[in-house]
Design a protein around this motif. Structure first.
Motif, PDB file in Angstrom:
ATOM      1  N   LYS A 120       0.859  -1.106   0.166  1.00  0.00           N
ATOM      2  CA  LYS A 120       0.081  -0.002  -0.090  1.00  0.00           C
ATOM      3  C   LYS A 120       0.811   1.129  -0.063  1.00  0.00           C
ATOM      4  CE  LYS A 120      -3.788   2.349   2.481  1.00  0.00           C
ATOM      5  NZ  LYS A 120      -4.917   2.300   3.727  1.00  0.00           N
ATOM      6  N   GLU A 121       0.571   2.315  -0.730  1.00  0.00           N
ATOM      7  CA  GLU A 121       1.288   3.506  -0.820  1.00  0.00           C
ATOM      8  C   GLU A 121       0.531   4.274   0.206  1.00  0.00           C
ATOM      9  OE1 GLU A 121       2.028   5.392  -4.629  1.00  0.00           O
ATOM     10  OE2 GLU A 121       1.520   3.541  -5.520  1.00  0.00           O
ATOM     11  N   LYS A 122       1.674   4.882   1.164  1.00  0.00           N
ATOM     12  CA  LYS A 122       1.325   5.705   2.270  1.00  0.00           C
ATOM     13  C   LYS A 122       2.526   6.780   2.586  1.00  0.00           C
ATOM     14  CE  LYS A 122      -0.785   5.256   6.792  1.00  0.00           C
ATOM     15  NZ  LYS A 122      -1.306   4.074   7.768  1.00  0.00           N
ATOM     16  N   ASP A 123       1.983   7.825   2.905  1.00  0.00           N
ATOM     17  CA  ASP A 123       2.995   8.862   3.358  1.00  0.00           C
ATOM     18  C   ASP A 123       4.259   9.085   2.544  1.00  0.00           C
ATOM     19  OD1 ASP A 123       0.916   9.646   5.037  1.00  0.00           O
ATOM     20  OD2 ASP A 123       1.802   8.316   6.591  1.00  0.00           O
ATOM     21  N   LYS A 124       4.260   8.924   1.301  1.00  0.00           N
ATOM     22  CA  LYS A 124       5.360   9.088   0.302  1.00  0.00           C
ATOM     23  C   LYS A 124       6.343   7.697   0.420  1.00  0.00           C
ATOM     24  CE  LYS A 124       5.222  14.318   0.158  1.00  0.00           C
ATOM     25  NZ  LYS A 124       6.027  15.612   0.474  1.00  0.00           N
ATOM     26  N   CYS A 125       5.688   6.883   0.740  1.00  0.00           N
ATOM     27  CA  CYS A 125       6.647   5.538   0.845  1.00  0.00           C
ATOM     28  C   CYS A 125       5.601   4.394   0.855  1.00  0.00           C
ATOM     29  CB  CYS A 125       7.233   5.502   2.249  1.00  0.00           C
ATOM     30  SG  CYS A 125       6.054   4.840   3.557  1.00  0.00           S
ATOM     31  N   LEU A 126       6.346   3.135   0.532  1.00  0.00           N
ATOM     32  CA  LEU A 126       5.426   2.003   0.318  1.00  0.00           C
ATOM     33  C   LEU A 126       5.445   1.181   1.796  1.00  0.00           C
ATOM     34  CD1 LEU A 126       6.800   0.942  -3.070  1.00  0.00           C
ATOM     35  CD2 LEU A 126       4.987   2.202  -2.599  1.00  0.00           C
ATOM     36  N   GLU A 127       4.327   0.830   2.055  1.00  0.00           N
ATOM     37  CA  GLU A 127       4.104  -0.217   3.238  1.00  0.00           C
ATOM     38  C   GLU A 127       3.899  -1.487   2.743  1.00  0.00           C
ATOM     39  OE1 GLU A 127       1.373   1.195   6.175  1.00  0.00           O
ATOM     40  OE2 GLU A 127       2.446   2.590   6.819  1.00  0.00           O
ATOM     41  N   LEU A 128       4.626  -2.479   2.892  1.00  0.00           N
ATOM     42  CA  LEU A 128       4.493  -3.837   2.737  1.00  0.00           C
ATOM     43  C   LEU A 128       4.421  -4.559   3.804  1.00  0.00           C
ATOM     44  CD1 LEU A 128       7.186  -2.535   0.881  1.00  0.00           C
ATOM     45  CD2 LEU A 128       6.196  -4.027  -0.674  1.00  0.00           C
ATOM     46  N   TRP A 129       3.712  -5.848   3.713  1.00  0.00           N
ATOM     47  CA  TRP A 129       3.688  -6.964   4.670  1.00  0.00           C
ATOM     48  C   TRP A 129       3.186  -8.136   4.004  1.00  0.00           C
ATOM     49  CZ3 TRP A 129       0.013  -3.149   3.583  1.00  0.00           C
ATOM     50  CH2 TRP A 129      -1.255  -3.440   3.429  1.00  0.00           C
ATOM     51  N   ILE A 130       3.463  -9.263   4.795  1.00  0.00           N
ATOM     52  CA  ILE A 130       3.088 -10.625   4.546  1.00  0.00           C
ATOM     53  C   ILE A 130       2.374 -11.123   5.605  1.00  0.00           C
ATOM     54  CG2 ILE A 130       3.977 -12.912   4.374  1.00  0.00           C
ATOM     55  CD1 ILE A 130       6.800 -11.742   3.007  1.00  0.00           C
ATOM     56  N   ASN A 131       1.099 -11.682   5.191  1.00  0.00           N
ATOM     57  CA  ASN A 131       0.401 -12.308   6.165  1.00  0.00           C
ATOM     58  C   ASN A 131       0.459 -13.821   5.943  1.00  0.00           C
ATOM     59  OD1 ASN A 131      -0.790 -10.017   7.182  1.00  0.00           O
ATOM     60  ND2 ASN A 131      -2.543  -9.810   5.696  1.00  0.00           N
ATOM     61  N   ASN A 132       0.346 -14.550   7.029  1.00  0.00           N
ATOM     62  CA  ASN A 132       0.449 -16.171   6.798  1.00  0.00           C
ATOM     63  C   ASN A 132      -0.842 -16.636   6.434  1.00  0.00           C
ATOM     64  OD1 ASN A 132      -1.232 -16.131   9.193  1.00  0.00           O
ATOM     65  ND2 ASN A 132       0.279 -16.966  10.464  1.00  0.00           N
ATOM     66  N   GLN A 133      -0.957 -18.002   6.428  1.00  0.00           N
ATOM     67  CA  GLN A 133      -2.110 -18.749   5.783  1.00  0.00           C
ATOM     68  C   GLN A 133      -3.447 -18.316   6.620  1.00  0.00           C
ATOM     69  OE1 GLN A 133      -1.879 -22.347   3.251  1.00  0.00           O
ATOM     70  NE2 GLN A 133      -2.730 -23.220   5.331  1.00  0.00           N
ATOM     71  N   SER A 134      -3.177 -17.948   7.727  1.00  0.00           N
ATOM     72  CA  SER A 134      -4.456 -17.653   8.667  1.00  0.00           C
ATOM     73  C   SER A 134      -4.740 -15.951   8.509  1.00  0.00           C
ATOM     74  CB  SER A 134      -4.292 -18.163  10.189  1.00  0.00           C
ATOM     75  OG  SER A 134      -3.939 -19.559  10.143  1.00  0.00           O
ATOM     76  N   GLY A 135      -3.855 -15.298   7.719  1.00  0.00           N
ATOM     77  CA  GLY A 135      -4.130 -13.888   7.893  1.00  0.00           C
ATOM     78  C   GLY A 135      -3.108 -13.100   8.820  1.00  0.00           C
ATOM     79  N   GLU A 136      -2.607 -13.808   9.760  1.00  0.00           N
ATOM     80  CA  GLU A 136      -2.122 -13.215  10.442  1.00  0.00           C
ATOM     81  C   GLU A 136      -0.482 -12.681  10.244  1.00  0.00           C
ATOM     82  OE1 GLU A 136      -1.829 -16.602  12.706  1.00  0.00           O
ATOM     83  OE2 GLU A 136      -3.957 -16.346  13.375  1.00  0.00           O
ATOM     84  N   LEU A 137      -0.138 -11.410  10.519  1.00  0.00           N
ATOM     85  CA  LEU A 137       0.979 -10.777  10.182  1.00  0.00           C
ATOM     86  C   LEU A 137       2.543 -11.510  10.278  1.00  0.00           C
ATOM     87  CD1 LEU A 137       1.722  -8.052   9.046  1.00  0.00           C
ATOM     88  CD2 LEU A 137       2.125  -7.082  11.135  1.00  0.00           C
ATOM     89  N   SER A 138       3.054 -11.763   9.366  1.00  0.00           N
ATOM     90  CA  SER A 138       4.102 -12.539   9.564  1.00  0.00           C
ATOM     91  C   SER A 138       5.641 -11.464   9.292  1.00  0.00           C
ATOM     92  CB  SER A 138       4.489 -13.384   8.538  1.00  0.00           C
ATOM     93  OG  SER A 138       5.541 -14.231   8.537  1.00  0.00           O
ATOM     94  N   MET A 139       5.520 -10.547   8.495  1.00  0.00           N
ATOM     95  CA  MET A 139       6.402  -9.623   8.424  1.00  0.00           C
ATOM     96  C   MET A 139       5.982  -8.235   7.822  1.00  0.00           C
ATOM     97  SD  MET A 139       9.818 -10.015   5.601  1.00  0.00           S
ATOM     98  CE  MET A 139      10.652 -11.078   6.630  1.00  0.00           C
ATOM     99  N   LYS A 140       6.564  -7.229   8.227  1.00  0.00           N
ATOM    100  CA  LYS A 140       6.149  -5.879   7.773  1.00  0.00           C
ATOM    101  C   LYS A 140       7.494  -5.053   7.260  1.00  0.00           C
ATOM    102  CE  LYS A 140       5.902  -3.789  12.439  1.00  0.00           C
ATOM    103  NZ  LYS A 140       5.235  -2.947  13.719  1.00  0.00           N
ATOM    104  N   ALA A 141       7.185  -4.210   6.386  1.00  0.00           N
ATOM    105  CA  ALA A 141       8.181  -3.211   5.916  1.00  0.00           C
ATOM    106  C   ALA A 141       7.858  -2.115   5.440  1.00  0.00           C
ATOM    107  CB  ALA A 141       9.015  -4.231   4.765  1.00  0.00           C
ATOM    108  N   LYS A 142       8.877  -1.121   5.422  1.00  0.00           N
ATOM    109  CA  LYS A 142       8.521   0.176   4.470  1.00  0.00           C
ATOM    110  C   LYS A 142       9.700   0.313   3.637  1.00  0.00           C
ATOM    111  CE  LYS A 142       6.285   2.802   8.178  1.00  0.00           C
ATOM    112  NZ  LYS A 142       6.287   4.130   8.998  1.00  0.00           N
ATOM    113  N   ALA A 143       9.256   0.782   2.616  1.00  0.00           N
ATOM    114  CA  ALA A 143      10.396   1.298   1.397  1.00  0.00           C
ATOM    115  C   ALA A 143      10.189   2.481   0.793  1.00  0.00           C
ATOM    116  CB  ALA A 143      10.203   0.030   0.359  1.00  0.00           C
ATOM    117  N   THR A 144      11.309   2.827   0.386  1.00  0.00           N
ATOM    118  CA  THR A 144      11.537   4.354  -0.044  1.00  0.00           C
ATOM    119  C   THR A 144      12.292   4.420  -1.277  1.00  0.00           C
ATOM    120  OG1 THR A 144      13.212   5.088   1.385  1.00  0.00           O
ATOM    121  CG2 THR A 144      10.793   5.721   1.858  1.00  0.00           C
TER     122      THR A 144
END
Length: 278
Positions: free
Chosen positions: A254-278
């Motif tokens: 998702k694009e947010k506040d002039k950067c990219l927010e990225l994340w990985i959800n596992n098979q159950s929809g729970e958060l496994s990894m989160k990241a920001k990229a510029t």
């Protein structure tokens, strides 16, 4: 086990590993990621985050721990007394690409060591910086948070987390045992949680083989660099919970506040990894 007072002398320690960006590993990585248009001509730039395939830190079998990694105290990582290793994420700055045929070096520096207390007891965090260079030119600088934990007697899941964000891009992915073997070979990663089912279930008490954290990060980095039209310069990420073999996880952006927010959800929809990229 070293005390907090004794451990201070290891902060700032450095070591250097030399290597060549060779055709064999680049060709293997090209096939692994199925990148048909990647040129294998000398001097051509490589995709971001492929520095993991070079400048391996290796050792003879006598220096390995029970988990398959080099045992702390047998390389630059000191023995803080906690045997179980996890990779907690970090931050990567991309300056210039690695190129096929290039001579590179990896300068490893211990930046900090901290003793902590959490829900599972005492543990330590070893913060390492890896600078990949061509001569004195830094190509990539990656900070890693390596977490060392006590042994456990059962699999204890962390409190389940979900990211209440609606992605503008999402896709599903899963990895086979063959793919995890190939990635372990590409990165010279002998951690047994990535291939030894008996070890996973009876020693570390995971329900299945664990997908490599850097492989999950690679998926997010590749997506971010594509969205930024090849101009990705910084990537910050945190590993939260494991993804397991053959598990269908989602890669989200998702694009947010002039950067990219990225994340990985596992098979159950729970958060496994989160990241920001510029």
């Amino acid at each position: 086990m070293l005390s907090e007072r004794e451990i201070v002398k290891y902060i700032g320690a450095k070591t250097i590993i030399e290597d060549q960006v060779d055709l064999t590993r680049v060709s293997a990585a090209k096939n692994f990621f199925n990148i048909s248009d990647l040129s294998l001509e000398g001097g051509k730039p490589l995709p971001k985050y492929w520095h993991w395939f070079f400048c391996w830190d290796t050792a003879t079998k006598e220096l390995l721990g029970g988990d398959g990694h080099i045992k702390p105290g047998n390389n630059i990582i000191p023995d803080t007394g906690f045997p179980r290793r996890m990779w907690g994420g970090g931050e990567v700055s991309f300056f210039n690409p690695l190129r096929l045929g290039m001579h590179i070096s990896r300068e490893i520096t211990i930046e900090d060591i901290k003793y902590k207390n959490g829900t599972s007891g005492n543990f330590s965090i070893v913060q390492v910086r890896n600078d990949y260079k061509n001569d004195e030119n830094v190509l990539v600088s990656e900070k890693q948070n390596l977490i060392y934990l006590p042994n456990r007697e059962k699999f204890t899941e962390l409190k389940k987390k979900k990211l209440e964000e609606v992605p503008t891009f999402s896709r599903k992915e899963a990895f086979t045992s063959q793919q995890l073997f190939q990635y372990s070979a590409l990165t010279m990663n002998s951690h047994r949680i990535h291939y030894d089912m008996e070890y996973c279930k009876t020693v570390e008490f995971y329900p299945d083989i664990v997908v490599h954290g850097p492989l999950l990060a690679q998926n997010l980095i590749s997506l971010a660099d594509e969205k930024l039209e090849g101009k990705l310069s910084k990537f910050q990420f945190t590993s939260i919970s494991p993804v397991f073999l053959k598990e269908h996880f989602s890669i989200n952006l998702k694009e947010k506040d002039k950067c990219l927010e990225l994340w990985i959800n596992n098979q159950s929809g729970e958060l496994s990894m989160k990241a920001k990229a510029t």
